[in-house]
Design an enzyme around this catalytic site. Structure first.
Site, PDB file in Angstrom:
ATOM      1  N   GLU A   1      -1.712  -2.049   2.650  1.00  0.00           N
ATOM      2  CA  GLU A   1      -1.599  -1.708   4.072  1.00  0.00           C
ATOM      3  C   GLU A   1      -1.758  -0.198   4.243  1.00  0.00           C
ATOM      4  OE1 GLU A   1       2.054  -3.835   5.034  1.00  0.00           O
ATOM      5  OE2 GLU A   1       1.186  -5.691   4.259  1.00  0.00           O
TER       6      GLU A   1
ATOM      7  N   ARG B   1      -0.913  -6.386  -3.075  1.00  0.00           N
ATOM      8  CA  ARG B   1       0.202  -6.306  -2.129  1.00  0.00           C
ATOM      9  C   ARG B   1       1.519  -5.892  -2.797  1.00  0.00           C
ATOM     10  NH1 ARG B   1       2.440  -9.073   2.575  1.00  0.00           N
ATOM     11  NH2 ARG B   1       4.396 -10.139   2.121  1.00  0.00           N
TER      12      ARG B   1
END
Lengths: 267, 372
Positions: B101, B158
């Site tokens: 992200e 992630r």
């Protein structure tokens, strides 16, 4: 060539149903390790999708009906299923449909037949961002142990049908030429960049992916195209534009990244 | 002698020039820092050092833990002295708990710059920095972030980078399922290959331990805990578990909804607020849930741009608008929390003044009638 009907025959194989690549010592689920260079092997399970047919007769007996908060996840996930469905029908490299808002939503439990979601949604068209169309949609998720695709039907205040645009005609002409050999990888790249010439191919990957995303949808999934890992133009047969894609699909709920191979050709 | 004198002068001048040049170079470094590009970890670390150097007496850095691979987890503390020597509260912000992200660490850097550029001139910010310290961790999951920079095949990682447990083969734990908050109950996987693997035990991961240790010793001080993610354009309030509700749910919802409205207003991109079981999916072990359970009243997860077009691969030309939106949302919640703790005390003063007035009036009334 029949762009008007937007019929795409999508030959598709799920790489993760394939035997593990020889370099991997033990099978690992997708998204857990870096994906190695993926080739689309011919020995994978082949699933053929064509554009969606409209739904069959519904069970006339209405079971329990529940009003849903249209902003909450249940209604939203069903609206995404509608989004996938709309793009399997009308999506092109230059036109994608989505929804801006769910206005009303409720469910009807059809018992054995599944769970039906009834939605009032505003559909957005990438070609005409200012005007949205109010539509009524139904999504029926079948019950059962194994994954089955939901059945979707939709009716809108105004038709979503559009003529083939000049842009699409030019695109087809340009790339179905005999010497065309489009290829690319990592679209968008790590920085979110897409080469302007590759944008239609990226959008086409998104549309082709909606066939898979719809097929794999249930009440506990929400798919988006994460990245086009690879695109290769295949030899044109009968003047068709044929492309082979390796796409990475992100499921928001499980956070998994699915690797899928898609072959597209217009028909 | 003249020659050595001249040589000495020449050396001094060049020495001075070198020092001056180096100072100019260093001083201009964060002025030239491009906040609208994604930066790798060594660039971010260098930027952090530079920010501390350029803001003496206001910004310090603190290493509060180590990642699995042994890297320092460091935060920037922005602290301005309170003119009356009053006790200060604090805001916690962390970015990059999920490696892919990238817009999140970009926002933490943007946020720091924004606070430092406005705390002397913006009236409200000036007031708030006198009452609030800011603890900002630009990248929490450093191992994961570094991994996503290796090449295109690692970009969508992630989790952390800790090795697999026995009988399993995959690396990493989902740090936002690893906190000790209803750990392991909903929305998690016990399969180490899953992207929502919650780990072998609560706070098994060094990164989660670092946050836990730092914050749990400051739960009276920290009034606002913001953890930054992407994508989805949502402001998430506690709890991820569907059957529990925070005691201050109403004000969490009010502040969160206000933040979502403020974010939407910036560039007309829709942001919504709610609990994860309502608007996303149920899950346990998140850092925002842990912070709320630990007693921090205003605890939120921000999901930044976009909705689903680019997802994790948000283009650099969207960094600025995304950060402007996120800043509007963060500022809304920080202001709400600040005004609750620092304006209410003013109101308490007003209340005690009016009580005094009534007591005085009542006393004089009683005296009048008693003496009559």
């Amino acid at each position: 060539m029949n762009w008007f009907c937007f019929v795409w025959t999508v030959l598709f194989s799920m790489v993760w149903q394939c035997p593990a690549a020889p370099s991997t010592p033990s099978p690992t689920a997708p998204g857990s390790t870096a994906q190695d260079e993926v080739e689309c092997p011919s020995n994978c399970v082949l699933l053929i999708y064509s554009n969606r047919s409209t739904s069959e007769a519904q069970d006339p007996l209405v079971m329990t009906s529940t009003e849903l908060n249209p902003d909450h996840y249940e209604a939203q996930r069903a609206a995404h299923a509608v989004r996938y469905y709309l793009n399997t029908l009308y999506g092109t490299p230059f036109r994608q449909l989505s929804f801006s808002k769910v206005h009303q939503a409720r469910t009807e439990d059809l018992g054995e037949a599944g769970m039906k979601y009834l939605l009032e949604i505003s559909v957005k068209d990438s070609l005409n961002k200012s005007s949205e169309k109010l539509c009524s949609a139904e999504v029926v998720y079948p019950r059962g142990e194994t994954q089955q695709p939901p059945k979707v039907q939709i009716s809108c205040a105004a038709s979503l049908q559009l003529n083939t645009s000049a842009e699409e005609e030019d695109f087809y002409k340009r790339y179905s030429a005999a010497d065309s050999a489009v290829s690319g990888k990592d679209i968008p790249d790590s920085y979110g960049h897409v080469d302007p010439e590759m944008v239609p191919f990226w959008k086409l990957a998104g549309v082709a992916s909606t066939f898979i995303m719809l097929n794999e949808s249930n009440e506990n999934t929400l798919y988006n195209l994460a990245q086009v890992a690879k695109i290769t133009q295949l030899e044109s047969q009968n003047g068709q534009l044929r492309l082979e894609y390796v796409v990475l699909l992100h499921d928001m709920i499980s956070q998994v990244i699915i690797i899928a191979c898609i072959t597209t050709s217009d028909d | 002698m003249l020659k050595s004198g001249l040589l000495f002068l020449l050396l001094s001048f060049s020495g001075c020039a070198a020092l001056l040049f180096r100072d100019i170079e260093q001083q201009s470094t964060t002025r030239n820092y491009d906040y609208t590009k994604y930066h790798n970890m060594s660039e971010i670390s260098a930027w952090m050092e530079q920010i501390v150097k350029e803001n003496p007496g206001v910004v310090t850095s603190q290493t509060y833990g180590k990642t699995f691979e042994g890297r320092d987890i460091t935060l920037l503390k922005i602290s301005v002295a309170n003119p009356d020597g009053k006790e200060k509260k604090a805001v916690w912000m962390d970015c990059g708990i999920h490696a892919r992200e990238w817009i999140a660490p970009a926002f933490c850097q943007w946020f720091v710059r924004e606070v430092l550029q406005t705390y002397r001139t913006d009236e409200k910010m000036k007031e708030m920095v006198q009452n609030l310290d800011f603890y900002v961790t630009p990248v929490l999951n450093i191992d994961g972030y570094v991994y996503t920079w290796i090449n295109e095949t690692t970009r969508l990682w992630r989790k952390s980078r800790s090795p697999p447990p026995a009988n399993c083969t995959c690396y990493g734990v989902d740090l936002n399922r690893n906190f000790n908050a209803n750990w392991g109950t909903v929305g998690v996987s016990t399969d180490c290959c899953s992207n929502t693997y919650c780990g072998e035990s609560p706070a098994s991961e060094k990164e989660a331990q670092a946050v836990t240790e730092f914050v749990k010793n400051r739960t009276k001080e920290i009034i606002c805990f913001l953890t930054i993610h992407s994508y989805g354009q949502q402001v998430l309030l506690p709890y991820g578990h569907p059957q529990i509700m925070a005691p201050n749910h109403a004000e969490l919802l009010e502040a969160g909804t206000g933040a979502a409205k403020a974010m939407t207003a910036v560039h007309k991109q829709e942001y919504e607020a709610g609990t994860p079981p309502e608007i996303l999916y149920e899950f346990s072990g998140s850092s925002k849930d842990w912070a709320r359970l630990a007693g921090i009243p205003f605890s939120y997860t921000f999901e930044l741009r976009d909705k689903n077009e680019f997802g994790f691969l948000l283009p650099e030309d969207q960094i600025q608008p995304a950060c402007q939106e996120a800043y509007a949302g963060a500022r809304h919640i920080i202001t709400y929390a600040h005004d609750k703790f620092f304006t209410d005390s003013n109101n308490a003063g007003a209340v005690s003044a009016s009580i005094t007035l009534w007591v005085t009036a009542l006393t004089s009334y009683l005296i009048t009638y008693v003496l009559e």
